[in-house]
Design an enzyme around this catalytic site. Structure first.
Site, PDB file in Angstrom:
ATOM      1  N   ARG A  47       0.905  -1.226  -0.143  1.00 40.90           N
ATOM      2  CA  ARG A  47       0.128  -0.173  -0.203  1.00 40.90           C
ATOM      3  C   ARG A  47       0.787   1.247  -0.013  1.00 40.90           C
ATOM      4  O   ARG A  47       0.561   2.268  -0.744  1.00 40.90           O
ATOM      5  CB  ARG A  47      -0.897   0.019   1.239  1.00 40.90           C
ATOM      6  CG  ARG A  47      -1.857   1.593   1.424  1.00 40.90           C
ATOM      7  CD  ARG A  47      -2.808   1.459   2.274  1.00 40.90           C
ATOM      8  NE  ARG A  47      -2.649   0.529   3.495  1.00 40.90           N
ATOM      9  CZ  ARG A  47      -1.911   0.793   4.596  1.00 40.90           C
ATOM     10  NH1 ARG A  47      -1.088   1.742   4.671  1.00 40.90           N
ATOM     11  NH2 ARG A  47      -1.885  -0.169   5.609  1.00 40.90           N
ATOM     12  N   TYR A  99     -17.342  17.057 -13.953  1.00 44.41           N
ATOM     13  CA  TYR A  99     -17.911  15.509 -13.765  1.00 44.41           C
ATOM     14  C   TYR A  99     -18.898  15.212 -12.641  1.00 44.41           C
ATOM     15  O   TYR A  99     -18.428  15.759 -11.665  1.00 44.41           O
ATOM     16  CB  TYR A  99     -16.861  14.579 -14.154  1.00 44.41           C
ATOM     17  CG  TYR A  99     -16.987  13.232 -13.702  1.00 44.41           C
ATOM     18  CD1 TYR A  99     -17.488  12.647 -14.870  1.00 44.41           C
ATOM     19  CD2 TYR A  99     -16.965  12.563 -12.561  1.00 44.41           C
ATOM     20  CE1 TYR A  99     -17.792  11.087 -14.664  1.00 44.41           C
ATOM     21  CE2 TYR A  99     -17.371  11.159 -12.605  1.00 44.41           C
ATOM     22  CZ  TYR A  99     -17.816  10.486 -13.701  1.00 44.41           C
ATOM     23  OH  TYR A  99     -17.970   9.051 -13.528  1.00 44.41           O
ATOM     24  N   ASP A 177      -8.614  18.710 -13.692  1.00 48.64           N
ATOM     25  CA  ASP A 177      -8.739  17.397 -14.057  1.00 48.64           C
ATOM     26  C   ASP A 177      -8.618  17.432 -15.711  1.00 48.64           C
ATOM     27  O   ASP A 177      -9.297  18.028 -16.539  1.00 48.64           O
ATOM     28  CB  ASP A 177     -10.192  17.015 -13.827  1.00 48.64           C
ATOM     29  CG  ASP A 177     -10.654  15.633 -14.291  1.00 48.64           C
ATOM     30  OD1 ASP A 177     -10.136  15.119 -15.351  1.00 48.64           O
ATOM     31  OD2 ASP A 177     -11.591  15.146 -13.837  1.00 48.64           O
ATOM     32  N   LYS A 202      -9.994   6.233 -18.816  1.00 51.97           N
ATOM     33  CA  LYS A 202     -10.359   6.947 -19.950  1.00 51.97           C
ATOM     34  C   LYS A 202      -9.341   7.034 -21.006  1.00 51.97           C
ATOM     35  O   LYS A 202      -8.975   5.849 -21.397  1.00 51.97           O
ATOM     36  CB  LYS A 202     -11.137   8.570 -19.893  1.00 51.97           C
ATOM     37  CG  LYS A 202     -12.113   8.679 -18.654  1.00 51.97           C
ATOM     38  CD  LYS A 202     -13.480   8.160 -18.708  1.00 51.97           C
ATOM     39  CE  LYS A 202     -14.109   7.805 -17.391  1.00 51.97           C
ATOM     40  NZ  LYS A 202     -14.434   9.154 -16.802  1.00 51.97           N
TER      41      LYS A 202
HETATM   42  C1  LIG Z   1     -14.584   9.359 -15.450  1.00 50.78           C
HETATM   43  C2  LIG Z   1     -14.333  10.683 -14.996  1.00 50.78           C
HETATM   44  C3  LIG Z   1     -14.055  10.892 -13.681  1.00 50.78           C
HETATM   45  C4  LIG Z   1     -14.255   9.734 -12.524  1.00 50.78           C
HETATM   46  O1  LIG Z   1     -13.163   8.762 -12.756  1.00 50.78           O
HETATM   47  P1  LIG Z   1     -13.390   7.387 -12.221  1.00 50.78           P
HETATM   48  O2  LIG Z   1     -12.237   6.587 -12.786  1.00 50.78           O
HETATM   49  O3  LIG Z   1     -14.774   6.937 -12.955  1.00 50.78           O
HETATM   50  O4  LIG Z   1     -13.591   7.331 -10.874  1.00 50.78           O
HETATM   51  C5  LIG Z   1     -13.423  12.274 -13.052  1.00 50.78           C
HETATM   52  N1  LIG Z   1     -13.486  13.238 -14.048  1.00 50.78           N
HETATM   53  C6  LIG Z   1     -13.764  13.043 -15.485  1.00 50.78           C
HETATM   54  C7  LIG Z   1     -13.700  14.121 -16.247  1.00 50.78           C
HETATM   55  C8  LIG Z   1     -14.170  11.793 -15.904  1.00 50.78           C
HETATM   56  O5  LIG Z   1     -14.667  11.696 -17.166  1.00 50.78           O
END
Ligand SMILES: *Cc1c(COP(=O)(O)O)cnc(C)c1O
Length: 411
Positions: A47, A99, A177, A202
Site C-alpha cells: 500500500r 464531472y 482534471d 478513460k
Molecule cells: C470518469 C471521470 C472521472 C471519474 O473517474 P473514475 O475513474 O470513473 O472514478 C472524473 N473526471 C472526469 C472528467 C471523468 O470523465
C-alpha cells in the site's frame, strides 16, 4: 532526454531484474522482506508503495512535467485524496459543469466534512470567476479552484493559464482534471496548475478495461500531503491495474491522433445534417483553431456532442446505433454514444441541467479508432430512423427549414 512519444513507450526504465523482460514486471506481493530488523528497505508494504505502481507513477509524472505521480483505484479516489488535503472551513471554487461524480463528491461528501463549495462557470466570464475566488470581501479567498481542461458534455475549453494567474493572486491552488485532454494535448502544470488529476479509466488506459486514477504535482509540499492521503486513506491502484494503465499509455498518441481525426470528420458531417441543431466540438473552423492555440491545446480530443432539432427523439437515434455502443464513459478505442440528460447527468435537476446547457436533445459521442466511414454511416442510418419516426407536421417543419437553408446556400 527522450521526446514525448518515446516517453510514452518506455517511461523511465528500471533495471531491477536480469531476465531481459522488455516490460516492467507485475510485482504480485503485498509485503517485502527486510534484510535485517534495523534496515530501512525501499519497499516494505505494497500500500505504501511497490515497484509496479512506482513505474506508472514516474511515467505519468514525466508525461505531465511534474515532480511526482500517484496512482489510485479510480479517478474519484484520486480526487478524494487531493481534496482531503484541505481543512474544515476551507472554500473551494469548482467549475459548474465538472464531472457529475466530482460534483457530488464535493457537494454531498466534502461539505459534510466542512469544506465550503462555490460553483461558477470557469469557461465563461473570468471577472465572475475572480470574484468567486477572492470572496469579493464577503468571505475569505478560496483555498483552491477546481476545474476540467475541457468540460463535459459541452466541450468548453478552460484557459488554464488565465485561471491559474487569477487563482494565484489570492493564494488559491489550481487543481485541474486533465482527463479529456491528456498530456498528449496539454500539460496544465506548465501553464500554472498545481495539481493535475486523471481518470486514467478513460484515454490513458484507453481500452475500457480498467478503472484507475492518477495525480501529478510539481510542488514538494503538496507531494507530501498527497502521499499521506494516498497511503493513509489507502485508495491505491493494484499492481495488475497499474500495468494495464502503463500499457494503455504506450499507444496514447496513436489512438488520440485517430480519435481526433475521426471526431473532426464526424463533427463536420453532423454540422450539415438536417436533423442536427448544433454541434459542440472545440477547434472547428479558424476561430476554433485559434481558441485552442490561445488556450495552449495541441488538439481538441475525441469527445463531441450534438443536439438534434426540437421534436426529434434523441433516444430513437441512440437506440438504432450499431457500431457505436450505447454506454457511458469515454476515451477508449471503441466509439460510445450516450444521452447525458438521462444517462450521466440525471442527478442534476432538469432546471440546473438546462442552466448549464445540457438539454434533453443533447447526445454525447466518444469517438474511437474505427474506420470513420463506418461511424458516419452508423450515425446516418440512425438519424434516418429518427426522421422516419417523426409525426408528419414535424417532418414538414424540418423539410421546410432545410429547404430554406438549401435555397440560402444556392442564393
Ligand atoms: C470518469 C471521470 C472521472 C471519474 O473517474 P473514475 O475513474 O470513473 O472514478 C472524473 N473526471 C472526469 C472528467 C471523468 O470523465
Amino acid at each position: 532526454m527522450a521526446r514525448f512519444n518515446t516517453q510514452l513507450v518506455h517511461g523511465l526504465p528500471v533495471d531491477d531484474n536480469d531476465t531481459g523482460a522488455v516490460n516492467p514486471p507485475i510485482y504480485n506481493s503485498s509485503t517485502y522482506a527486510f534484510p535485517s530488523v534495523d534496515s530501512v528497505p525501499r519497499w516494505d508494504y505494497a500500500r505504501s508503495g511497490n515497484p509496479t505502481r512506482d513505474f506508472l507513477e514516474h511515467q505519468i509524472a514525466q508525461l505531465e512535467h511534474g515532480r511526482r505521480g500517484f496512482a489510485f483505484s479510480s479517478g474519484l479516489a484520486a480526487i478524494h485524496a487531493v481534496l482531503s488535503i484541505f481543512q474544515p472551513g476551507d472554500r473551494i471554487v469548482a467549475g459548474d459543469n465538472v464531472y457529475g461524480g466530482s460534483y457530488s463528491q464535493l457537494n454531498d461528501h466534502f461539505t459534510r466534512w466542512g469544506l465550503e463549495v462555490t460553483t461558477v462557470n470557469t469557461a465563461g466570464d473570468l471577472d465572475r470567476l475572480e470574484r468567486a475566488i477572492s470572496g469579493n470581501g464577503d468571505t475569505a479567498p478560496a483555498k483552491a479552484v477546481y476545474f476540467e481542461t475541457i468540460t463535459n458534455p459541452l466541450l468548453q475549453v478552460n484557459d488554464v493559464s488565465r485561471i491559474a494567474a487569477i487563482a494565484h493572486k489570492y493564494g488559491a491552488l489550481v487543481i485541474v482534471d486533465n482527463t479529456f485532454v491528456t498530456p498528449y494535448l496539454q500539460q496544465p502544470l506548465d501553464l500554472g496548475a498545481d495539481v493535475v488529476i486523471h481518470s486514467a479509466t478513460k484515454y490513458l488506459a484507453g481500452h475500457s478495461d480498467v478503472i484507475a486514477g492518477l495525480v501529478v504535482t510539481s510542488s514538494e509540499d503538496l507531494e507530501g500531503r498527497i502521499y499521506f492521503a494516498q497511503n493513509r486513506l489507502g485508495g491505491i491502484l493494484a499492481p495488475a491495474e497499474c500495468d494495464a494503465v502503463r500499457r494503455g499509455i504506450q499507444t496514447l498518441a496513436l489512438r488520440m491522433d485517430r480519435q481526433q481525426k475521426n471526431a473532426k470528420a464526424i463533427a463536420q458531417y453532423l454540422l450539415k445534417h438536417p436533423l442536427v441543431a448544433s454541434v459542440h466540438y472545440p477547434g472547428l473552423g479558424e476561430d476554433g483553431e485559434h481558441e485552442l492555440t490561445v488556450k495552449g491545446l495541441r488538439g481538441a480530443g475525441g469527445v463531441l456532442s450534438f443536439e438534434v432539432k426540437e421534436g426529434v427523439d434523441p433516444s430513437v437515434v441512440l437506440d438504432n446505433l450499431h457500431v457505436f455502443r450505447l454506454a457511458v464513459s469515454l476515451g477508449a478505442v471503441e466509439s460510445l454514444a450516450e444521452l447525458p440528460a438521462r444517462m450521466t447527468h440525471f442527478e442534476l435537476p432538469r432546471e440546473e441541467r438546462l442552466k448549464v446547457g445540457i438539454t434533453d436533445e443533447l447526445i454525447r459521442l466518444s469517438i474511437g479508432i474505427e474506420d470513420v466511414d463506418d461511424l458516419v454511416e452508423d450515425l446516418g442510418q440512425a438519424l434516418d430512423k429518427a426522421y422516419e419516426a417523426l409525426p408528419l407536421d414535424v417532418k414538414q417543419t424540418i423539410d421546410a427549414d432545410n429547404d430554406s437553408q438549401i435555397s440560402k446556400l444556392i442564393a
